[in-house]
Design an enzyme around this catalytic site. Structure first.
Site, PDB file in Angstrom:
ATOM      1  N   ASP A 291      47.174  37.571  58.975  1.00  0.00           N
ATOM      2  CA  ASP A 291      46.687  36.556  58.108  1.00  0.00           C
ATOM      3  C   ASP A 291      47.024  37.191  56.649  1.00  0.00           C
ATOM      4  O   ASP A 291      45.975  37.113  55.678  1.00  0.00           O
ATOM      5  CB  ASP A 291      44.853  36.528  58.272  1.00  0.00           C
TER       6      ASP A 291
ATOM      7  N   HIS B 277      46.518  49.004  27.429  1.00  0.00           N
ATOM      8  CA  HIS B 277      47.175  48.581  26.512  1.00  0.00           C
ATOM      9  C   HIS B 277      45.422  48.125  25.768  1.00  0.00           C
ATOM     10  O   HIS B 277      45.968  48.380  24.140  1.00  0.00           O
ATOM     11  CB  HIS B 277      46.220  46.990  27.226  1.00  0.00           C
TER      12      HIS B 277
ATOM     13  N   LYS C 208      50.315  36.471  15.593  1.00  0.00           N
ATOM     14  CA  LYS C 208      50.540  35.284  16.793  1.00  0.00           C
ATOM     15  C   LYS C 208      49.623  34.884  17.067  1.00  0.00           C
ATOM     16  O   LYS C 208      48.203  35.304  17.153  1.00  0.00           O
ATOM     17  CB  LYS C 208      50.950  36.445  17.876  1.00  0.00           C
TER      18      LYS C 208
ATOM     19  N   ARG D 138      47.127  32.823  20.456  1.00  0.00           N
ATOM     20  CA  ARG D 138      47.563  31.859  21.948  1.00  0.00           C
ATOM     21  C   ARG D 138      46.159  31.856  22.126  1.00  0.00           C
ATOM     22  O   ARG D 138      45.203  31.867  22.079  1.00  0.00           O
ATOM     23  CB  ARG D 138      47.027  32.891  22.319  1.00  0.00           C
TER      24      ARG D 138
END
Length: 211
Positions: free
Chosen positions: A8, A101, A166, A168
């Site tokens: 599983d 990030h 940019k 988004r």
């Protein structure tokens, strides 16, 4: 490690090394499949604790969920905080990560976080190619990379840099690149920290071509 996967999809993890009173280091990237990689890491940490490890340092080169470091829309989970709380609850003593990030991600942890960077490796490559501030411009494909692009510029004798604005759509995920801040030379070197689908990189390239 002995890792058994049941039909599983569940994993059973067993530590084969003798780690009693030892300082243990776990190297585990959490790239695709992110959830499965994290569950495996959680079980490894638990196994080490139960085997009597004196300390545990988690080395996570690609730190999954790091883009979800704040609430962008009402009702969203701050996923990186959830991951941090799980890792700390399991009992790791230190985290080592590469090119996070956002530098604010360290604030999600109450344990020491060593934030390493690979930017110097890329800077060395660029120098070896003979590209300099008279022939090339560094480009960040979005505004979030300004700090990164400035650090890179300093490593390359103040090579000029530009930033692409940019946008988004958070519902559809569609990316648009609309405007460039800064002057572009004949050679544009894009610098980014991660690529998922390549959409941002493609849109940035198209905009650079037009300019």
């Amino acid at each position: 490690l002995e890792i058994h996967i049941f039909p599983d999809g569940e994993k059973r993890v067993r530590i084969l090394d003798k780690v009693l009173d030892e300082d243990a280091y776990v190297v585990q990237s959490t790239a695709t499949p992110t959830d499965s990689s994290y569950m495996e890491l959680f079980f490894i940490i638990d196994g080490l604790k139960r085997s009597g490890a004196k300390s545990i340092t988690a080395i996570i080169p690609y730190f999954g969920y790091q883009r979800q470091d704040r609430q962008f829309r009402e009702g969203e989970a701050v996923s990186v905080k959830v991951i941090a709380e799980i890792l700390e609850k399991l009992g790791i003593n230190k985290l080592i990560a590469i090119d996070l990030h956002s530098i604010k991600i360290k604030e999600a942890f109450s344990i020491p976080v060593a934030h390493l960077s690979a930017l110097s490796i890329f800077a060395k490559f660029i120098k070896e190619k003979g590209w300099d501030k008279n022939s090339a411009t560094l480009v960040s494909p979005d505004m979030g990379g300004i700090r990164r692009i400035k650090l890179m510029s300093e490593m390359l004798n103040n090579m000029p840099y530009a930033v692409i604005e940019k946008n988004r759509d958070l519902n559809s995920g569609k990316v648009s690149a609309d405007k460039i801040q800064g002057r572009i030379g004949k050679k544009a070197i894009k610098v980014d920290d991660m690529i998922s689908s390549g959409g941002t990189i493609v849109k940035a390239s198209e905009l650079l071509r037009k300019n």
